[in-house]
Design a protein around this motif. Structure first.
Motif, short mmCIF file in Angstrom:
data_model
loop_
_atom_site.label_atom_id
_atom_site.label_comp_id
_atom_site.label_asym_id
_atom_site.label_seq_id
_atom_site.Cartn_x
_atom_site.Cartn_y
_atom_site.Cartn_z
N GLN A 131 -11.64 -15.80 -2.16
CA GLN A 131 -10.65 -15.30 -1.60
C GLN A 131 -9.99 -14.24 -2.30
OE1 GLN A 131 -12.59 -15.71 1.04
NE2 GLN A 131 -10.95 -13.47 3.09
N VAL A 132 -10.74 -12.58 -1.84
CA VAL A 132 -9.35 -11.79 -2.35
C VAL A 132 -8.72 -11.11 -0.89
CG1 VAL A 132 -9.58 -9.73 -3.10
CG2 VAL A 132 -11.23 -11.29 -4.53
N GLN A 133 -7.18 -10.50 -1.07
CA GLN A 133 -6.54 -10.43 0.15
C GLN A 133 -6.22 -9.06 -0.38
OE1 GLN A 133 -3.75 -13.24 1.19
NE2 GLN A 133 -4.87 -13.95 2.75
N LEU A 134 -6.17 -7.84 0.59
CA LEU A 134 -6.08 -6.08 -0.15
C LEU A 134 -4.74 -5.93 0.65
CD1 LEU A 134 -9.30 -5.33 -0.59
CD2 LEU A 134 -7.62 -6.35 -2.22
N VAL A 135 -3.92 -5.12 0.45
CA VAL A 135 -3.19 -4.64 1.38
C VAL A 135 -2.84 -3.47 1.09
CG1 VAL A 135 -1.11 -4.90 2.39
CG2 VAL A 135 -1.67 -6.77 2.03
N GLU A 136 -2.82 -2.26 1.99
CA GLU A 136 -2.48 -0.62 1.87
C GLU A 136 -1.50 -0.30 1.98
OE1 GLU A 136 -7.33 -0.97 2.72
OE2 GLU A 136 -5.56 -2.33 3.33
N SER A 137 -1.11 0.50 1.45
CA SER A 137 0.35 0.94 1.90
C SER A 137 0.49 2.34 1.04
CB SER A 137 1.56 0.33 1.89
OG SER A 137 1.26 -0.02 -0.30
N GLY A 138 1.37 3.20 2.48
CA GLY A 138 1.44 4.15 2.00
C GLY A 138 1.47 5.77 2.70
N GLY A 139 0.26 5.89 3.58
CA GLY A 139 -0.73 5.75 4.45
C GLY A 139 1.06 6.61 5.33
N GLY A 140 1.14 8.06 6.18
CA GLY A 140 1.94 8.38 6.53
C GLY A 140 1.86 10.08 7.10
N TYR A 200 -8.92 2.86 3.34
CA TYR A 200 -9.27 1.61 3.35
C TYR A 200 -9.06 1.55 1.82
CZ TYR A 200 -10.62 0.56 8.26
OH TYR A 200 -10.70 0.41 9.57
N CYS A 201 -9.05 -0.15 1.00
CA CYS A 201 -9.35 -0.32 -0.32
C CYS A 201 -10.20 -1.25 -0.28
CB CYS A 201 -7.96 -0.55 -1.25
SG CYS A 201 -7.29 -1.90 -0.47
N ALA A 202 -11.25 -1.95 -1.40
CA ALA A 202 -12.24 -2.67 -0.88
C ALA A 202 -12.34 -2.73 -2.05
CB ALA A 202 -13.36 -2.29 0.14
N TRP A 225 -12.61 -6.16 2.00
CA TRP A 225 -11.82 -5.32 2.44
C TRP A 225 -10.55 -4.97 2.65
CZ3 TRP A 225 -13.70 -0.42 3.00
CH2 TRP A 225 -15.74 -0.56 3.00
N GLY A 226 -9.08 -4.35 2.59
CA GLY A 226 -7.90 -4.18 3.25
C GLY A 226 -7.96 -4.06 5.17
N GLN A 227 -6.50 -3.97 5.37
CA GLN A 227 -6.59 -3.80 6.49
C GLN A 227 -6.68 -2.14 7.08
OE1 GLN A 227 -7.24 -6.10 9.80
NE2 GLN A 227 -7.55 -7.11 8.12
N GLY A 228 -6.64 -1.51 6.04
CA GLY A 228 -6.44 0.08 5.84
C GLY A 228 -4.67 0.52 6.49
N THR A 229 -4.34 2.09 5.66
CA THR A 229 -3.43 2.95 6.29
C THR A 229 -4.03 3.54 6.57
OG1 THR A 229 -1.31 3.11 4.70
CG2 THR A 229 -3.05 3.08 3.48
N GLN A 230 -2.70 4.84 8.00
CA GLN A 230 -3.41 5.87 8.26
C GLN A 230 -2.44 7.17 7.52
OE1 GLN A 230 -5.32 6.06 11.64
NE2 GLN A 230 -4.96 8.85 10.96
N VAL A 231 -3.58 7.76 7.66
CA VAL A 231 -3.08 9.20 6.54
C VAL A 231 -3.68 10.51 8.07
CG1 VAL A 231 -3.63 10.93 5.49
CG2 VAL A 231 -3.86 8.16 5.37
#
Length: 124
Positions: A1-10, A95-97, A114-120
């Motif tokens: 299992q792989v967990q992905l966490v995105e960040s840096g959006g804004g 999203y990253c994947a 897939w990660g949960q996504g970050t909003q841009v």
């Protein structure tokens, strides 16, 4: 299992820059081919960029080529998306994947995690 966490959006003005990060769990991150996708409201998820496990090969959608750069730091289990010269049409959830296999891919259904996504959001 792989967990992905995105960040840096804004929120950024047109012409500005953002750097997205995607942190992955797992000791085999260095063997993963990675991709970034985005999805705007009412639209399908679309390919943005991808990078092979070694970082030796990258691929970009025509709409972002020359403006976005994908990179990775395997020692930090992290993949990045540097976004410059942002446009309002870049507004989306990013999203990253992970795609397992020998190469990268542009089709979302080929990706396994897939990660949960970050909003841009890019304002005009």
């Amino acid at each position: 299992q792989v967990q992905l966490v995105e960040s840096g959006g804004g929120l950024v003005q047109a012409g500005g820059s953002l750097r997205l990060s995607c942190a992955a769990s797992g000791r085999t991150f260095s063997s993963y081919n990675m991709g970034w996708f985005r999805q705007a409201p009412g639209k399908e998820r679309e390919f943005v960029a991808a990078i092979t496990w070694s970082g030796g090969s990258t691929d970009y959608a025509d709409s972002v080529k020359g403006r976005f750069t994908i990179s990775r730091e395997n020692a930090k289990n992290t993949v990045y998306l540097q976004m410059n010269s942002l446009k309002p049409e870049d507004t989306a959830l990013y999203y990253c994947a992970v795609v397992q296999g020998l190469t990268t891919a542009r089709k979302a259904y080929l990706y396994d995690y897939w990660g949960q996504g970050t909003q841009v959001t890019v304002s005009s």
